[in-house]
Scaffold this motif. Structure first.
Motif, PDB file in Angstrom:
ATOM      1  N   ALA A  56      -0.720   4.506   0.031  1.00 56.16           N
ATOM      2  CA  ALA A  56      -1.474   5.596   0.631  1.00 56.16           C
ATOM      3  C   ALA A  56      -1.100   5.767   2.108  1.00 56.16           C
ATOM      4  O   ALA A  56      -0.888   4.786   2.822  1.00 56.16           O
ATOM      5  CB  ALA A  56      -2.972   5.333   0.512  1.00 56.16           C
ATOM      6  N   GLU A  75       0.840  -1.191   0.000  1.00 53.30           N
ATOM      7  CA  GLU A  75       0.000   0.000   0.000  1.00 53.30           C
ATOM      8  C   GLU A  75       0.881   1.250   0.000  1.00 53.30           C
ATOM      9  O   GLU A  75       1.868   1.316   0.742  1.00 53.30           O
ATOM     10  CB  GLU A  75      -0.919  -0.010   1.232  1.00 53.30           C
ATOM     11  CG  GLU A  75      -1.840   1.179   1.338  1.00 53.30           C
ATOM     12  CD  GLU A  75      -2.770   1.316   0.158  1.00 53.30           C
ATOM     13  OE1 GLU A  75      -2.466   2.155  -0.717  1.00 53.30           O
ATOM     14  OE2 GLU A  75      -3.773   0.579   0.106  1.00 53.30           O
ATOM     15  N   VAL A  92      -4.920   8.785   5.526  1.00 58.41           N
ATOM     16  CA  VAL A  92      -5.905   8.819   4.444  1.00 58.41           C
ATOM     17  C   VAL A  92      -6.782   7.574   4.500  1.00 58.41           C
ATOM     18  O   VAL A  92      -8.007   7.649   4.332  1.00 58.41           O
ATOM     19  CB  VAL A  92      -5.192   8.924   3.076  1.00 58.41           C
ATOM     20  CG1 VAL A  92      -6.205   8.798   1.931  1.00 58.41           C
ATOM     21  CG2 VAL A  92      -4.430  10.230   2.971  1.00 58.41           C
TER      22      VAL A  92
END
Length: 219
Positions: A60, A58, A64
């Motif tokens: 992000a 991941e 977020v």
């Protein structure tokens, strides 16, 4: 059914044990592509393949993710799923990808991982890998086909062999008829609109079958 199978070149799939090694590589925010990956695992395992279901890292920020309850819940639910490594790609005979659509292309998370495969590519470690791909979007024409085809562009550079489902089984028509790879529409409620369970399993079995042909041909 027999006429349809002949017309569309239905692949003969055997329940005999296979020595094919499969990696199912996915990225998922809400769980759709994780579910597609698990169905692919189910189909490949039916032919005796050894299967690893792995996620790409991941990118992000956690803050977020935390702002989206569905995303946060899925990340927590799949925290024990291992992340894919380059060693997994080298180990595999076949690779099945499952990704959501991002403006007609793959997510940055998947692209970033694929961009790290240069060393394997340079040393010919990805040549003749049998690959196939699936995709999802929130609209019926939201870019699923373009996403799969864009992903296949990288596979051509690898020298991989693409095992798209085509119309090798009538089940393709019950899932929307995408010949490049199974695609699914996800409604606002987060649920899949089309019933693609059996189509995904067929695509996985076809990928294993083609990979087995390739392995036998190289022996």
């Amino acid at each position: 059914m027999g006429i349809i199978n002949k017309l569309f070149g239905k692949t003969k799939e055997s329940n005999e044990m296979s020595n094919v090694k499969v990696v199912v590589v996915y990225y998922s925010m809400g769980g759709t592509n994780y579910q597609l990956s698990k169905w692919a695992e189910e189909g490949a395992t039916e032919l005796g393949a050894e299967v690893r279901v792995l996620k790409v890292p991941e990118l992000a920020p956690q803050e977020v993710i935390d702002e989206n309850e569905g995303w946060k819940a899925h990340v927590e639910a799949t925290k024990d799923v291992p992340e894919v490594t380059l060693d997994d790609l080298e180990w595999a005979d076949a690779i099945i990808f499952s990704v959501p659509t991002r403006f007609g292309n793959m997510p940055a998370q998947m692209k970033q991982f694929l961009d790290t495969t240069g060393g394997l590519w340079f040393n010919g470690k990805l040549v003749n890998k049998v690959v196939s791909a699936m995709a999802s979007a929130q609209n019926p024409h939201g870019g699923q086909e373009a996403t799969i085809l864009n992903l296949y562009t990288t596979m051509h550079h690898w020298g991989a062999l693409i095992a798209s489902p085509g119309y090798t089984d009538p089940v393709q028509f019950t899932s929307g008829g995408n010949p490049y790879g199974v695609s699914v529409t996800v409604g606002q409620d987060g649920k899949m609109v089309e019933d693609v369970h059996e189509a995904v399993k067929h695509q996985a079995r076809r990928t294993v079958t083609v990979a087995e042909w390739v392995k036998k041909g190289n022996q």
